[in-house]
Design a protein around this motif. Sequence first.
Motif, PDB file in Angstrom:
ATOM      1  N   ALA A  68       0.844  -1.197   0.000  1.00 60.50           N
ATOM      2  CA  ALA A  68       0.000   0.000   0.000  1.00 60.50           C
ATOM      3  C   ALA A  68       0.874   1.240   0.000  1.00 60.50           C
ATOM      4  CB  ALA A  68      -0.904  -0.002   1.234  1.00 60.50           C
ATOM      5  N   PRO A  69       0.481   2.280  -0.715  1.00 60.24           N
ATOM      6  CA  PRO A  69       1.279   3.520  -0.711  1.00 60.24           C
ATOM      7  C   PRO A  69       1.252   4.165   0.668  1.00 60.24           C
ATOM      8  CG  PRO A  69      -0.821   3.878  -1.797  1.00 60.24           C
ATOM      9  CD  PRO A  69      -0.728   2.398  -1.543  1.00 60.24           C
ATOM     10  N   GLU A  95      -2.203   8.014   0.220  1.00 60.22           N
ATOM     11  CA  GLU A  95      -3.094   7.777  -0.921  1.00 60.22           C
ATOM     12  C   GLU A  95      -4.211   8.824  -0.882  1.00 60.22           C
ATOM     13  OE1 GLU A  95      -5.293   3.995  -3.107  1.00 60.22           O
ATOM     14  OE2 GLU A  95      -4.430   3.783  -1.121  1.00 60.22           O
ATOM     15  N   GLU A 140      -8.063   8.143  -1.791  1.00 67.17           N
ATOM     16  CA  GLU A 140      -9.007   7.358  -0.998  1.00 67.17           C
ATOM     17  C   GLU A 140      -9.854   8.235  -0.079  1.00 67.17           C
ATOM     18  OE1 GLU A 140      -6.946   4.529   1.401  1.00 67.17           O
ATOM     19  OE2 GLU A 140      -5.760   6.026   2.474  1.00 67.17           O
ATOM     20  N   ARG A 142       2.715  -2.852   5.367  1.00 65.16           N
ATOM     21  CA  ARG A 142       2.291  -2.175   4.137  1.00 65.16           C
ATOM     22  C   ARG A 142       0.975  -2.739   3.600  1.00 65.16           C
ATOM     23  NH1 ARG A 142       6.403   0.539   1.584  1.00 65.16           N
ATOM     24  NH2 ARG A 142       4.701   1.518   0.430  1.00 65.16           N
ATOM     25  N   SER A 160      -2.515   2.266   3.954  1.00 61.09           N
ATOM     26  CA  SER A 160      -1.772   3.525   3.900  1.00 61.09           C
ATOM     27  C   SER A 160      -1.707   4.187   5.274  1.00 61.09           C
ATOM     28  CB  SER A 160      -2.429   4.477   2.898  1.00 61.09           C
ATOM     29  OG  SER A 160      -3.707   4.883   3.378  1.00 61.09           O
ATOM     30  N   THR A 203      -2.520   7.232   5.840  1.00 65.13           N
ATOM     31  CA  THR A 203      -3.755   8.006   5.964  1.00 65.13           C
ATOM     32  C   THR A 203      -4.864   7.165   6.601  1.00 65.13           C
ATOM     33  OG1 THR A 203      -3.141   9.127   3.909  1.00 65.13           O
ATOM     34  CG2 THR A 203      -5.388   9.459   4.707  1.00 65.13           C
ATOM     35  N   ARG A 204      -5.042   5.969   6.087  1.00 65.65           N
ATOM     36  CA  ARG A 204      -6.091   5.090   6.604  1.00 65.65           C
ATOM     37  C   ARG A 204      -5.753   4.619   8.015  1.00 65.65           C
ATOM     38  NH1 ARG A 204     -10.346   2.046   4.253  1.00 65.65           N
ATOM     39  NH2 ARG A 204      -9.785   2.940   2.229  1.00 65.65           N
TER      40      ARG A 204
END
Length: 286
Positions: free
Chosen positions: A37-38, A41, A44, A125, A128, A130-131
């Motif tokens: 995962a970045p 992101e 999203e 990973r 993200s 953020t999440r």
Amino acid sequence: MEGKEEDVRVGANKFPERQPIGTSAQSDKDYKEPPPAPLFEPGEIASWSFWRAGIAEFIATFLFLYITVLTVMGVKRSPNMCASVGIQGIAWAFGGMIFALVYCTAGISGGHINPAVTFGLFLARKLSLTRAVYYIVMQCLGAICGAGVVKGFQPKQYQALGGGANTIAHGYTKGSGLGAEIIGTFVLVYTVFSATDAKRNARDSHVPILAPLPIGFAVFLVHLATIPITGTGINPARSLGAAIIFNKDNAWDDHWVFWVGPFIGAALAALYHVIVIRAIPFKSRS
């Protein structure tokens, strides 16, 4: 002679070489490693599924605290363990709620319900930053609200019975409590990685497994082992929610243990899964 040779070849195909159970699907064709995962992101955030997942984490952690804190208070209110569900009942309440809530929310948010689980999956990973931050905030808010509702229903009993707050029991040092939280969280997060491993599901597709079941059972077993030591945190949101609503000095004295311990345990479980079990760094070099 040619006919006999053909018969031999056909006969050999009738009895293929047996493989150990669980290894028949171990080929690169059956599974492809998903990309990590970045870290960030931005896209999203504009998706409803992102906000819906956070709401699911909030509600799940809210319900988790509500049921489990009530169970803990019920045991403490009883004159003796035989007159209540006892430590085993508390462990079943925590493990059972995790089983039910992970089952309900796995398809929406992944069913983390625990900042330590979110942190471990982030290190691997699987989501993200953020999440991960969003989930942890919603989990903590849900835990605070869950404990707050319990106190709202019975404020006097809540304060008198400790409010389900985590503390290190008398006779144990801070180091003992920290160690219990690290190992307990390692067991939980290691189980999460194993139960939700996509490669394992592809390889052992003939073995039916319901991921919430081993996760809930791991929570149950860890509680049996560590309730006498720390009351069992292994979930910083659960510890924070009870501490904020109870809000007495003894709830805050060792509160750092219930953040540092679970985060170390989750990090160790993530490293073990990624480096040892899956050997992902070594695959990327080859």
